[in-house]
Design a protein around this motif. Structure first.
Motif, mmCIF file in Angstrom:
data_model
loop_
_atom_site.group_PDB
_atom_site.id
_atom_site.type_symbol
_atom_site.label_atom_id
_atom_site.label_comp_id
_atom_site.label_asym_id
_atom_site.label_seq_id
_atom_site.Cartn_x
_atom_site.Cartn_y
_atom_site.Cartn_z
ATOM 1 N N PHE A 161 -4.966 3.911 -19.580
ATOM 2 C CA PHE A 161 -3.560 4.256 -18.950
ATOM 3 C C PHE A 161 -3.558 3.892 -17.334
ATOM 4 N N ASP A 162 -4.835 4.105 -17.040
ATOM 5 C CA ASP A 162 -4.650 3.787 -15.318
ATOM 6 C C ASP A 162 -4.667 2.159 -15.011
ATOM 7 N N HIS A 163 -5.035 1.394 -15.889
ATOM 8 C CA HIS A 163 -4.976 -0.052 -15.956
ATOM 9 C C HIS A 163 -3.386 -0.326 -15.674
ATOM 10 N N LEU A 164 -2.658 -0.095 -16.501
ATOM 11 C CA LEU A 164 -1.019 -0.123 -16.755
ATOM 12 C C LEU A 164 -0.519 0.754 -15.511
ATOM 13 N N GLN A 165 -0.958 1.840 -15.165
ATOM 14 C CA GLN A 165 -0.475 2.457 -14.264
ATOM 15 C C GLN A 165 -0.484 1.939 -12.711
ATOM 16 N N PHE A 166 -1.904 1.354 -12.422
ATOM 17 C CA PHE A 166 -1.868 0.558 -11.190
ATOM 18 C C PHE A 166 -0.706 -0.710 -11.081
ATOM 19 N N MET A 167 -0.705 -1.331 -12.085
ATOM 20 C CA MET A 167 0.260 -2.474 -12.028
ATOM 21 C C MET A 167 1.679 -1.891 -12.124
ATOM 22 N N ASN A 168 2.049 -0.855 -12.560
ATOM 23 C CA ASN A 168 3.367 -0.431 -12.559
ATOM 24 C C ASN A 168 3.645 0.190 -11.153
ATOM 25 N N LYS A 169 2.526 0.830 -10.466
ATOM 26 C CA LYS A 169 2.950 1.239 -9.028
ATOM 27 C C LYS A 169 2.958 0.233 -8.061
ATOM 28 N N GLN A 170 2.278 -0.863 -8.331
ATOM 29 C CA GLN A 170 2.311 -1.975 -7.508
ATOM 30 C C GLN A 170 3.797 -2.784 -7.583
ATOM 31 N N LEU A 171 4.177 -2.687 -8.861
ATOM 32 C CA LEU A 171 5.376 -3.567 -9.231
ATOM 33 C C LEU A 171 6.681 -2.945 -8.314
ATOM 34 N N ARG A 172 6.341 -1.654 -7.815
ATOM 35 C CA ARG A 172 7.604 -0.889 -7.044
ATOM 36 C C ARG A 172 7.863 -1.578 -5.571
ATOM 37 N N GLN A 173 6.722 -2.134 -5.313
ATOM 38 C CA GLN A 173 6.971 -2.849 -3.869
ATOM 39 C C GLN A 173 7.470 -4.196 -4.043
ATOM 40 N N TYR A 174 7.373 -4.859 -5.180
ATOM 41 C CA TYR A 174 8.069 -6.085 -5.408
ATOM 42 C C TYR A 174 9.626 -5.998 -5.341
ATOM 43 N N THR A 175 10.172 -4.694 -5.863
ATOM 44 C CA THR A 175 11.460 -4.636 -5.631
ATOM 45 C C THR A 175 12.049 -5.138 -4.226
ATOM 46 N N ALA A 176 11.464 -5.085 -3.105
ATOM 47 C CA ALA A 176 12.018 -5.475 -2.014
ATOM 48 C C ALA A 176 12.233 -6.960 -2.088
ATOM 49 N N LEU A 177 11.300 -7.692 -2.662
ATOM 50 C CA LEU A 177 11.436 -8.978 -2.685
ATOM 51 C C LEU A 177 12.774 -9.217 -3.638
ATOM 52 N N TRP A 178 13.042 -8.880 -4.819
ATOM 53 C CA TRP A 178 14.099 -8.885 -5.564
ATOM 54 C C TRP A 178 15.404 -8.657 -4.861
ATOM 55 N N GLY A 179 15.253 -7.701 -3.879
ATOM 56 C CA GLY A 179 16.676 -7.246 -3.285
ATOM 57 C C GLY A 179 17.344 -8.591 -2.710
ATOM 58 N N PHE A 180 16.437 -9.520 -2.181
ATOM 59 C CA PHE A 180 17.008 -10.608 -1.342
ATOM 60 C C PHE A 180 17.940 -11.613 -2.382
ATOM 61 N N LEU A 181 17.894 -11.572 -3.741
ATOM 62 C CA LEU A 181 18.523 -12.338 -4.761
ATOM 63 C C LEU A 181 19.848 -11.957 -4.825
ATOM 64 N N ASP A 182 20.638 -12.978 -5.104
ATOM 65 C CA ASP A 182 22.146 -12.807 -5.241
ATOM 66 C C ASP A 182 22.336 -13.010 -6.764
ATOM 67 N N VAL A 183 21.563 -14.054 -7.416
ATOM 68 C CA VAL A 183 21.990 -14.090 -8.676
ATOM 69 C C VAL A 183 20.455 -14.259 -9.317
ATOM 70 N N LEU A 184 20.253 -14.123 -10.831
ATOM 71 C CA LEU A 184 18.916 -14.326 -11.371
ATOM 72 C C LEU A 184 19.168 -15.142 -12.752
#
Length: 275
Positions: free
Chosen positions: A176-199
């Motif tokens: 579980f902690d393997h997936l939990q680390f990835m999930n926690k890190q992904l929260r930071q990536y939403t700042a990148l997605w915030g720049f997008l106008d369309v996907l």
């Protein structure tokens, strides 16, 4: 021009507006589906009349040394053995580049050499980065997990427990902690997605296509650079991406952007278009 390129080109042109400049277009899709080729073709066509910049999520991978240190810090987490997962990118660098493009500030676009260190890769020296000295009209930002949204702790644990119970070969083999680390890190990536106008989401009905696509991409890399991963290394490499595909691909439906989804066959032909 392929049908895929034609469809995406038409979609992008419909989004262009004087009020939105630059237009940030995200291109999300699994490894080897043709994201980089699509972005290159779009750049060639659109640049005839507009200023275009292409940035890949791959270009902001950690340096080779930083990736080795990350792997060393988490020796029991196989998801961090190679580049790729959330947590193996320099988010600060990515935000800085995208913000500069948004503000029309001169900026260098980082580049990554996947052939370095026998296919393990490394960031190119800064003198090899592309310098953008003027404001742009369209930014094409592509990456395999673009738009993925982190899960709640409860949802992540629920999926993991079900995978363990059913001996799921993708999620069930991980702690579980393997997936939990990835999930926690992904929260930071939403700042990148915030720049997008369309996907634009390029996808497939069968995730196993990714193995064939990635092998084709690696074969091309060998021909071009005489370096890369072996077939066995490609298998292991793609295995590491499968948990994220299974957990987060459905979350693309939750992103607060206008989304064009294009479903491909094994030979990368367009099967279906969903808006």
């Amino acid at each position: 021009m392929t049908r895929l390129t034609s469809i995406v080109l038409s979609f992008i042109r419909d989004q262009v507006s004087p009020e939105v400049r630059p237009l940030f277009v995200g291109i999300s899709g699994p490894q080897g589906c043709g994201k980089s080729t699509l972005a290159s073709e779009l750049q060639t066509i659109l640049s005839q009349s507009q200023q275009i910049v292409v940035l890949s999520l791959d270009d902001i991978y950690l340096t080779h040394q930083a990736q080795l240190e990350l792997s060393s810090n988490y020796p029991n987490n196989p998801l961090l053995k190679h580049r790729g997962q959330p947590g193996t990118h320099d988010i600060t660098l990515g935000i800085s580049v995208l913000q500069s493009l948004k503000n029309g500030i001169e900026v260098s676009i980082p580049r990554y050499d996947k052939s370095a260190f026998q296919g393990r890769g490394d960031r190119c020296p800064i003198e090899q980065w592309d310098r953008i000295g003027k404001s742009v009209d369209i930014v094409l930002f592509e990456g395999w997990c673009l738009g993925f949204q982190p899960l709640s702790q409860d949802e992540l644990r629920s999926q993991w427990e079900e995978a363990k119970k059913t001996n799921d070969p993708i999620l069930g083999i991980h702690e579980f902690d393997h997936l939990q680390f990835m999930n926690k890190q992904l929260r930071q990536y939403t700042a990148l997605w915030g720049f997008l106008d369309v996907l634009i989401s390029v996808t497939t009905n069968d995730p196993n296509y990714v193995y064939s696509w990635r092998q084709q991409a690696e074969s091309a890399l060998w021909k071009m650079c005489n370096s890369g991963m072996t077939r066995e290394q490609v298998q292991e490499f793609v295995d590491g991406y499968m948990p994220a595909y299974k957990l987060y691909k459905p979350t693309l439906n939750d992103i607060n952007k206008k989304v064009l989804q294009i479903v491909l066959s094994l030979d990368r032909q367009v099967i279906r278009i969903e808006k």
